[in-house]
Every structure is written in structure tokens, then in C-alpha cells.
Design a protein around this motif. Structure first.
Motif, short mmCIF file in Angstrom:
data_model
loop_
_atom_site.label_atom_id
_atom_site.label_comp_id
_atom_site.label_asym_id
_atom_site.label_seq_id
_atom_site.Cartn_x
_atom_site.Cartn_y
_atom_site.Cartn_z
N SER A 129 70.17 71.28 51.49
CA SER A 129 71.28 72.10 52.28
C SER A 129 71.02 73.58 52.30
O SER A 129 71.59 74.26 53.06
N GLY A 130 70.21 73.90 51.13
CA GLY A 130 70.04 75.40 51.19
C GLY A 130 71.30 76.19 50.32
O GLY A 130 71.49 77.52 50.73
N LEU A 131 72.17 75.24 50.00
CA LEU A 131 73.29 76.09 49.36
C LEU A 131 72.90 77.33 48.19
O LEU A 131 72.18 76.70 47.21
N LYS A 132 73.28 78.15 48.27
CA LYS A 132 72.93 79.22 47.18
C LYS A 132 74.27 79.79 46.58
O LYS A 132 75.37 79.40 47.13
N GLY A 133 74.10 80.45 45.27
CA GLY A 133 75.14 80.73 44.28
C GLY A 133 75.80 81.83 45.16
O GLY A 133 75.42 82.57 45.78
N ARG A 134 77.35 81.41 45.09
CA ARG A 134 78.24 82.28 45.74
C ARG A 134 78.78 83.42 44.94
O ARG A 134 79.87 84.32 45.09
N GLY A 135 78.23 83.68 43.63
CA GLY A 135 78.88 84.40 42.76
C GLY A 135 78.42 85.95 42.87
O GLY A 135 78.84 86.79 42.21
N GLY A 136 77.43 85.81 43.77
CA GLY A 136 76.90 87.52 43.87
C GLY A 136 75.30 87.61 43.61
O GLY A 136 74.48 88.11 44.38
#
Length: 451
Positions: free
Chosen positions: A65-72
């Protein structure tokens, strides 16, 4: 694509097809509890993951999916999951949700936890299934008392419905989930400092390697993900990789949507779920409605206090990691702050560096001594008592505290706004240098790297 805002201006309709994170939100801002969440297709993704997907298939789907971390930091989530050991004999593994949201100007995770607690729980349940973790912790910023109350209630609702605990959905899989409130330290946003704090230790970052996937909580394999990251998982499992990738704007290298916002003296400060690749100008003008009457935009930060300042001419940058990198800084958390023309940049930076200096864990010398040094220099310049050479000293500190020079990323994030402020507004710093004060001898100042 139909987009929306939520908060003070609820002007555009959300839908499950375009707003995987926020379409279930209530217009009155109240929390969505279990019955309503399930009526809105809640836990359908978890049922699909448990009934129809092998554990490795879940990991591969998230990776694709290409999801990457959303914390920064923006590290690929599926790659991170893939670092967990494959050895089936390791039967104690942990999943940690990093909910220690202490980045100034950032409140996206708070909204998700307060209003959609079951979305986070479902995301953690699917993730736990994929990673074979039997216990999870939500490490929550202690000041988020409403979020703690809502998460604990949601956990109890999920337990009563057989969605947490033993033999979940008749699968034979067990997963316990606990809400753990921290004592309030910015450094706990660093995953290994979070682990130390959870164990009851001082919140210092750990040396890596070994990484948490190998040696984490109590020495066991551990995966740490941000709140918003985990909340993306159910939609990816339910609706598929191709759909998720299609949400982003053309040109974006990041997939899906992102919670973005604007604070400061804008007409409509708030938080919106928008596709990666939207321009900062759209965010600022179409959603935040521009500056309040009587104020002009002087500068802006794209994603929290630890990101560099940009100018109004940079607003055409696309909001994704690579798009913001093209104009010289990081996207960070994606919640921007507008600086108006009444603000003195020296005073603003002094306030920021005081925060970062106070929140340093004190472990490594550059951070422990360098940040307070920057505060002293900025205080002198702010009071018109700066000395010749102080600006060069500040730039030297920016170099010495930059990436790769300190034990963790706290100091590099702290000095990034300082370096950019001097770059764009040096004249405001020069105005605080007293013309009659002698320069500090050169050996008392750090040598500017590359000089």
C-alpha cells in the motif's frame, strides 16, 4: 475528489471512498462508540483479516500500500513490520502505539483517540494479528485525559464484544490491550525512550542497533507505530492497495490521505483529512481561509515546531515528504503553523529553543549543553544585548547539533527552525546585536562546520 474539513467549519461531505480516517466522525464532535462504529462498517476489516488472510499476507498488503509512518519520520510501515522476527518459537512479542503527541502545534492523534477510539483499536487488532503480538500498549500523553477516558471505555467495549482478549473472533488468537499514560516528556515520542519509560526507566533513547523489532519491551521483539499510522490499517485491509494508492494526488510519492491542519492567526484554524500531494496553498487558502483581517503571512512551518520555517512563496509546495523537502525542510506531522507579521522571529525562536532545551533528556553533550547555549544567546539578542559573532555561534550550533551529530533526533529537530529563521530573517537577529559590545574570542565559539 471530494474533501472536507471538520471542527468549526463542517462544509464539505466526507465519504468512505475518499476519507478513510474521518468519514465516521459525528457532526457534534462526540465519540463514536462500539454500536455506532459497527453500524458504520467498523471491525469489518478485522473480521476479513482474521477469516480470509494469512498473517504474512496482511504484512505484504500493508507493505504494498505504501503506508508510511504518520508520526513525522515517514518510515514505510510494511518494511518496519517485516523486521519483526519470523521465528515461531518467540511467543512473546509486543505492539506499542506511540500516542505521546507532544509536538507543539500538533493535535491530530488526539482527535482520533477522542472521537474514534475504536478505529485505533481495530487498527491495532489487525496489526497484532499480522505481527503475532499477544499484548499491546497505547502509550498516551498524560495530559490527554479525555482520550484516556475514551480509549479505556472503548477497550472495555471491545473486550465485552469478544474483539479483545482470548480466542478473538473464534480464531484462537489472543490479544490484550492496555492504555498507559505517560508522565509528560517530549522525548517519549522517540520510540526507544518510550520503551524505557513504559518499563519504568528514565526516558532516555537507547542505542540502535539492536532495534526494537529485535530487542524492545522487556527484551522482547516490539513494533512501535503512531496513532494515525495504525488508524490507516483497517481501510487498507478492507478496500485494497489500488484504492488506497489512488487517494493521493498526482506527483506525490506518499500514498493515501493525511490529517493536515493550520494554526496561528488564520481565519479558520483546524484539521482536515486531505490527499497527499495537495499544495500548502490550498491548505492555507481554501481550508484555513488565509490570514485574519489585519495580519499578513510572514512565515510558516509545515509540520510542527521541529520543522524549518518557510516563506509565503513556498506555499505552492506539495504536502508530502518529497514535496516539502524540495523547498528545504521536512513535512513532519503535517500540521502547519502560520507566523504573522507582528511576530519577532528572535522571540519566537527563543521560546521554541527554551522548550526543546527543557525537554532534552540530557544524555548527550551536544543536546544537553548546546540547546541551553542557544537559549542564552537568543535571550541576549532578544534584549538587544547580543555580541558580534553571536549569530555565527548560533549557526555553529545548528551545524554541531544537526543530523548524525547527536544520540537521537531531538537536537536536529530543535535546531532546524533556528537555522531556517536565521537564513530568512537574519536582519531581525542582527538588530539585537549591540554595536558597542565586543565580540567573544573565537575559541569560545564553536567553529562553523565547513568554514
Amino acid at each position: 475528489m471530494t474533501l472536507t474539513s471538520f471542527g468549526p467549519a463542517n462544509r464539505i461531505k466526507r465519504s468512505a471512498e475518499t476519507h478513510p480516517l474521518t468519514w465516521r466522525l459525528r457532526d457534534d464532535g462526540e465519540a463514536v462508540w462500539l454500536d455506532e462504529y459497527q453500524a458504520k462498517n467498523g471491525y469489518a476489516a478485522a473480521r476479513k483479516a482474521f477469516a480470509d488472510m494469512a498473517q504474512d499476507d496482511i504484512v505484504q498488503t500493508v507493505k504494498d500500500s505504501g503506508l508510511k509512518g504518520r508520526g513525522g519520520a515517514g518510515f514505510p510501515t510494511g518494511v518496519k513490520w517485516g523486521l519483526m522476527p519470523k521465528d515461531e518459537s518467540i511467543n512473546i512479542r509486543y505492539l506499542l502505539c506511540n500516542a505521546d503527541e507532544m509536538e507543539p502545534n500538533t493535535w491530530k492523534d488526539r482527535m482520533l483517540m477522542e472521537q474514534l477510539p475504536h478505529l485505533l483499536i481495530e487498527g491495532m487488532l489487525i496489526s497484532a494479528r499480522a505481527l503475532k503480538t499477544y499484548r499491546g500498549y497505547i502509550f498516551l500523553r498524560g495530559e490527554y485525559t479525555t482520550a484516556a477516558k475514551h480509549l479505556n471505555r472503548a477497550v472495555e467495549e471491545a473486550k465485552a464484544a469478544g474483539l479483545l482478549g482470548k480466542n478473538i473472533l473464534g480464531s484462537g488468537f489472543d490479544f490484550e490491550l492496555f492504555v498507559h499514560t505517560g508522565a509528560g516528556r517530549y522525548i517519549c515520542g522517540e520510540e526507544t525512550a518510550l520503551i524505557n519509560s513504559l518499563e519504568g526507566r528514565r526516558a532516555n533513547p537507547r542505542s540502535k542497533p539492536p532495534f526494537p523489532a529485535a530487542v524492545g519491551v522487556w527484551g522482547k521483539p516490539t513494533c512501535v507505530n503512531n496513532v494515525e499510522t495504525l488508524c490507516n490499517v483497517p481501510a487498507i485491509i478492507a478496500d485494497g492497495v489500488d484504492w488506497y494508492k489512488s487517494l493521493a494526488r498526482e506527483g506525490s510519492e506518499d500514498m493515501g490521505t493525511k490529517l493536515m491542519g493550520f494554526s496561528g492567526k488564520v481565519k479558520n484554524p483546524g484539521l482536515w483529512e486531505l490527499p497527499f500531494g495537495v499544495t500548502a496553498r490550498e491548505l492555507f487558502e481554501d481550508y484555513a481561509d488565509g490570514m485574519r483581517d489585519g495580519y499578513k503571512l510572514k512565515a510558516w512551518q509545515p509540520g510542527g515546531a521541529g520543522t524549518g520555517f518557510l516563506l509565503p512563496e513556498h506555499l505552492d509546495a506539495q504536502m508530502y515528504a518529497g514535496g516539502i523537502a524540495k523547498v528545504g525542510t521536512r513535512m513532519g506531522t503535517g500540521l502547519a503553523m502560520a507566523v504573522d507579521d507582528s511576530v519577532n522571529m528572535v522571540s519566537l525562536l527563543r521560546n521554541m529553543e527554551q522548550f526543546f532545551a527543557r525537554e532534552s533528556c540530557g544524555f548527550c553533550t551536544p543536546c544537553r549543553d548546546g540547546l541551553p547555549w542557544s537559549v542564552k544567546l537568543l535571550m541576549a539578542i532578544e534584549n538587544g544585548e547580543g555580541q558580534a559573532g553571536d549569530i555565527e555561534t548560533l549557526l555553529g550550533l545548528v551545524g554541531f547539533l544537526g543530523p548524525g551529530k547527536t544520540f537521537c533526533a531531538h537536537a536536529p529537530g530543535a535546531v532546524e527552525p533556528l537555522g531556517s529563521a536565521i537564513k530568512y530573517f537574519r536582519h531581525e537577529f542582527e538588530a539585537g546585536i549591540a554595536p558597542t559590545r565586543a565580540a567573544v574570542p573565537p575559541l569560545a565559539r564553536p567553529i562553523v562546520v565547513g568554514a
